[in-house]
Design an enzyme around this catalytic site. Structure first.
Site, PDB file in Angstrom:
ATOM      1  N   SER A 128      -2.993  -3.646  -3.173  1.00  0.00           N
ATOM      2  CA  SER A 128      -2.393  -2.385  -2.743  1.00  0.00           C
ATOM      3  C   SER A 128      -3.475  -1.360  -2.422  1.00  0.00           C
ATOM      4  O   SER A 128      -4.324  -1.057  -3.247  1.00  0.00           O
ATOM      5  CB  SER A 128      -1.479  -1.842  -3.843  1.00  0.00           C
ATOM      6  OG  SER A 128      -0.661  -0.813  -3.351  1.00  0.00           O
ATOM      7  N   SER A 181       0.839  -1.201   0.000  1.00  0.00           N
ATOM      8  CA  SER A 181       0.000   0.000   0.000  1.00  0.00           C
ATOM      9  C   SER A 181       0.867   1.242   0.000  1.00  0.00           C
ATOM     10  O   SER A 181       2.070   1.189   0.231  1.00  0.00           O
ATOM     11  CB  SER A 181      -0.917   0.030   1.236  1.00  0.00           C
ATOM     12  OG  SER A 181      -1.815  -1.055   1.237  1.00  0.00           O
ATOM     13  N   ASP A 202      -3.928   2.206  -2.126  1.00  0.00           N
ATOM     14  CA  ASP A 202      -3.232   3.441  -2.500  1.00  0.00           C
ATOM     15  C   ASP A 202      -4.183   4.625  -2.339  1.00  0.00           C
ATOM     16  O   ASP A 202      -5.171   4.755  -3.075  1.00  0.00           O
ATOM     17  CB  ASP A 202      -2.742   3.355  -3.943  1.00  0.00           C
ATOM     18  CG  ASP A 202      -1.850   2.142  -4.173  1.00  0.00           C
ATOM     19  OD1 ASP A 202      -1.026   1.854  -3.281  1.00  0.00           O
ATOM     20  OD2 ASP A 202      -1.989   1.490  -5.218  1.00  0.00           O
TER      21      ASP A 202
END
Length: 329
Positions: A265, A227, A267
């Site tokens: 991830s 992340s 983000d």
């Protein structure tokens, strides 16, 4: 951090714009940063990073989700109202909920008559190096980061919420940078702080630098739960919609350093403005601010790696620092 250098000190200059005096998010007046670092030299490598606007008041803000595989407590209210009413706290994944409760304590003490609060707390998964199931973050760790926040150059690399993170195959952590612009005759500062913990191949000035080549025998490290948290602060007079446009550019900038934007991830970019003046800048004038955000995020991400040190953590996992002597820069 002995012996580690920021990107600029290594000759890696990102874009033509000047930086602020500290080349940090704290170049935006009134923005403070505090860390609490937990590192027992064995199975715990984690911590808390707090970004604290002062004075604490409602500020125009926006959140952009590049990929929502994460836990960003408080984001929907920011989306709905376009206002930041809390410091921004970053930590490890399984500690995010305890951290949010601690921020609530902080806000209740700050506003003794208040009946509703919206802590904004983000995370990345530092479980490759730290035993996240122990959930070591306590209220005191969070309050120490909040109360100890200052306007100096924040510690980077293995500090605070970046103590146990890995990005692009290397040890990463916290990174920060800033840019100065003049927009419509108005001096503007853009500051960025990142908590880097995502997959991909490190790319510096357009050149891919895989960990397998820079650290022979190391092998690629792609921890689960990759992340990135990006916080953008500016004193430009912008509204929440325009700050959403800045936040999107912050996520785009991850691609410059080789991000893979993988399935796992989370983000996120959070952008807020400290400006007290009006009117807001016209949309047609935002290109220079977009450029400042992109360059500052790229450099902050590089700083997060270049300032980090090799770390061995839980289960003997090792994340290697970027070796300067093999970068060819």
């Amino acid at each position: 951090m002995t012996g580690r250098s920021r990107a600029r000190a290594l000759g890696v200059l990102v874009g033509p714009l000047p930086t602020g005096p500290l080349n940090a998010i704290t170049d935006v007046e009134g923005v403070l940063v505090g860390h609490t670092t937990i590192d027992d030299g064995a199975g715990l490598h984690t911590g808390v990073t707090a970004i604290v606007p002062r004075p604490m008041r409602a500020l125009p803000a926006a959140v952009h989700t590049g990929n929502g595989y994460g836990k960003l407590v408080g984001s929907t209210q920011v989306d709905e109202l376009g206002v930041l009413e809390s410091p921004i706290v970053l930590t490890g994944t399984l500690s995010v909920f305890r951290a949010a409760d601690a921020v609530l304590t902080y806000l209740m003490e700050l506003h003794p008559g208040g009946l509703s609060f919206n802590p904004l707390v983000g995370e990345t998964n530092d479980g490759f190096l730290s035993d996240i199931r122990r959930r070591p973050i306590t209220e005191r760790h969070v309050l120490d980061a909040l109360e100890g926040a200052s306007g100096g150059l924040p510690a980077e690399g293995c500090a605070g919420a970046g103590t146990g993170t890995t990005a692009l195959g290397f040890k990463a952590g916290i990174g920060t940078s800033s840019r100065l612009q003049v927009v419509e005759g108005v001096p503007v500062t853009v500051g960025v702080l990142v908590q880097a913990n995502f997959g991909g191949v490190l790319t510096v000035r357009g050149v891919a630098m895989p960990v397998e080549e820079l650290v022979p025998g190391a092998g690629r490290v792609e921890p689960p739960g990759n992340s990135c948290m990006i916080v953008v602060a500016t004193d430009a007079p912008l509204d929440a919609r325009q700050l959403g446009r800045l936040a999107r550019r912050a996520i785009f900038a991850m691609g410059r350093v080789g991000a893979s934007y993988s399935h796992g991830s989370g983000d996120y970019a959070i952008a807020f403005s400290t400006a007290s003046r009006s009117p807001v800048l016209p949309d047609a004038a935002l290109d220079p601010v977009f450029a400042a955000v992109m360059d500052a995020v790229e450099e902050a991400l590089l700083n997060s790696l270049f300032m980090a040190t090799t770390t061995t953590g839980v289960h003997g996992h090792t994340s290697h620092a970027v070796p300067y002597d093999r970068l060819g820069i």
